[in-house]
Scaffold this motif. Sequence first.
Motif, short mmCIF file in Angstrom:
data_model
loop_
_atom_site.label_atom_id
_atom_site.label_comp_id
_atom_site.label_asym_id
_atom_site.label_seq_id
_atom_site.Cartn_x
_atom_site.Cartn_y
_atom_site.Cartn_z
N GLY A 120 41.51 5.91 10.81
CA GLY A 120 40.60 5.48 11.48
C GLY A 120 39.30 5.28 10.81
O GLY A 120 39.74 5.02 9.69
N GLY A 121 38.56 6.43 10.94
CA GLY A 121 37.20 6.24 10.02
C GLY A 121 36.61 7.35 9.67
O GLY A 121 37.09 8.20 9.46
N LEU A 122 35.26 7.40 8.81
CA LEU A 122 35.98 9.09 8.26
C LEU A 122 34.88 10.02 9.39
O LEU A 122 35.46 11.08 9.53
N GLY A 123 34.41 9.22 10.16
CA GLY A 123 33.98 10.38 11.53
C GLY A 123 35.29 10.68 12.11
O GLY A 123 35.57 11.96 13.38
N SER A 124 36.50 10.38 12.46
CA SER A 124 37.60 9.74 13.73
C SER A 124 38.13 11.00 13.30
O SER A 124 38.24 12.08 12.09
N PRO A 125 38.29 12.24 14.76
CA PRO A 125 38.63 13.36 14.43
C PRO A 125 40.30 13.44 14.27
O PRO A 125 40.77 12.53 14.12
N VAL A 126 40.95 14.80 13.51
CA VAL A 126 42.59 14.53 13.28
C VAL A 126 43.02 16.43 13.99
O VAL A 126 43.60 15.86 14.17
N THR A 127 41.96 16.55 14.38
CA THR A 127 42.15 17.63 15.28
C THR A 127 40.54 18.17 16.09
O THR A 127 40.26 17.85 15.93
N ASP A 128 40.59 19.19 17.09
CA ASP A 128 39.65 19.12 17.95
C ASP A 128 38.65 19.80 16.96
O ASP A 128 37.21 19.80 17.63
N GLU A 129 38.84 20.33 15.70
CA GLU A 129 37.16 20.87 15.03
C GLU A 129 37.24 20.20 13.84
O GLU A 129 36.04 19.73 13.65
N LEU A 130 38.40 18.62 13.76
CA LEU A 130 37.79 18.30 11.76
C LEU A 130 37.91 16.70 12.11
O LEU A 130 38.85 16.51 12.80
N THR A 131 36.96 16.69 11.28
CA THR A 131 37.43 14.77 11.27
C THR A 131 37.56 14.75 9.44
O THR A 131 38.10 15.30 9.04
N VAL A 132 38.28 13.20 9.25
CA VAL A 132 38.99 12.64 8.19
C VAL A 132 37.91 12.75 7.28
O VAL A 132 38.82 13.82 5.95
N ALA A 133 36.22 13.33 7.23
CA ALA A 133 35.83 13.92 6.13
C ALA A 133 36.09 15.38 5.95
O ALA A 133 35.45 15.44 5.20
N ASP A 134 35.98 15.98 6.91
CA ASP A 134 36.27 17.44 6.69
C ASP A 134 37.86 17.78 5.66
O ASP A 134 37.14 18.41 4.92
N LEU A 135 38.41 17.01 5.98
CA LEU A 135 39.82 16.86 5.25
C LEU A 135 39.83 16.69 3.93
O LEU A 135 40.05 17.11 3.16
N ALA A 136 39.28 15.42 4.14
CA ALA A 136 38.81 14.84 1.90
C ALA A 136 38.20 15.42 1.64
O ALA A 136 38.20 15.88 0.27
N GLY A 137 36.43 16.16 1.81
CA GLY A 137 36.55 17.12 1.33
C GLY A 137 36.93 18.36 1.30
O GLY A 137 37.07 18.66 -0.07
N GLU A 138 37.39 18.95 2.35
CA GLU A 138 38.58 20.54 2.10
C GLU A 138 40.35 20.09 0.83
O GLU A 138 39.84 21.40 -0.15
N TRP A 139 40.20 18.44 0.76
CA TRP A 139 41.17 18.71 0.13
C TRP A 139 41.27 18.16 -1.16
O TRP A 139 42.44 18.12 -2.05
#
Length: 231
Positions: free
Chosen positions: A116-135
């Motif tokens: 999806g896009g950066l704002g797409s959900p990967v879980t109920d709490e996290l988006t692609v953007a969250d994952l990219a930042g955390e990782w």
Amino acid sequence: MTDKLLNTLLITGTDTEVGKTVLTTVLAAYWQKYHSSASMGIMKLMQSGEGDSEWYQKIFSLNQSPEELTPLYFQAPLAPPIAAARENKTVDLAKVWQGFTALRSRRDFIFLEALGGLGSPVTDELTVADLAGEWRLPTVLVVPVRLGAISQAVANVALARQSRINLKGIVLNCVQPRTNTEIADWTPIELMKSLTHIPIFGCLPYLDNLTDLSKMAQVASNLDLERLLYI
């Protein structure tokens, strides 16, 4: 002068169907031609419905298992948390991380395609953007050449900054045949750079045949690979 090659590049976009798979294919074709397919890995973070991982398995000689290409797979073509719930499953990010780190340890370079896009959900709490930042993933944003592209780029760059993503820059992609005038009017490079303060590495033309890997490698060479693939 940049001289240190990245070992991972996350390819994400402003939305679905904007050209993430196109850019991944183009860059992987370039790598395969000028380096070697044995030193390259491709991973789709997670997949809902058939599509990208099957494509990469078909077109590239990756010597990767289906699980190495896509650690998490759900049948319904929906957002992962919704697709997982339909199968009474959860989105196991630990499995994705383990698969990614294992593949990265065996390959010189990993092209990591988001969903999806950066704002797409990967879980109920996290988006692609969250994952990219955390990782802490070096990331490139694909922006489609169409009306509204400027606002999409500005909004997604703002989200990337909020999530502390290492956003290297933007690649424009013609999702349909576009004239030079349309490209200039809908995605004016200098204006977009002025508004986002982010490099733009180039514009991919409309590509209706991604199986021609020689052509894909040539298309990649027209991008600013010096800044895209190197630190």
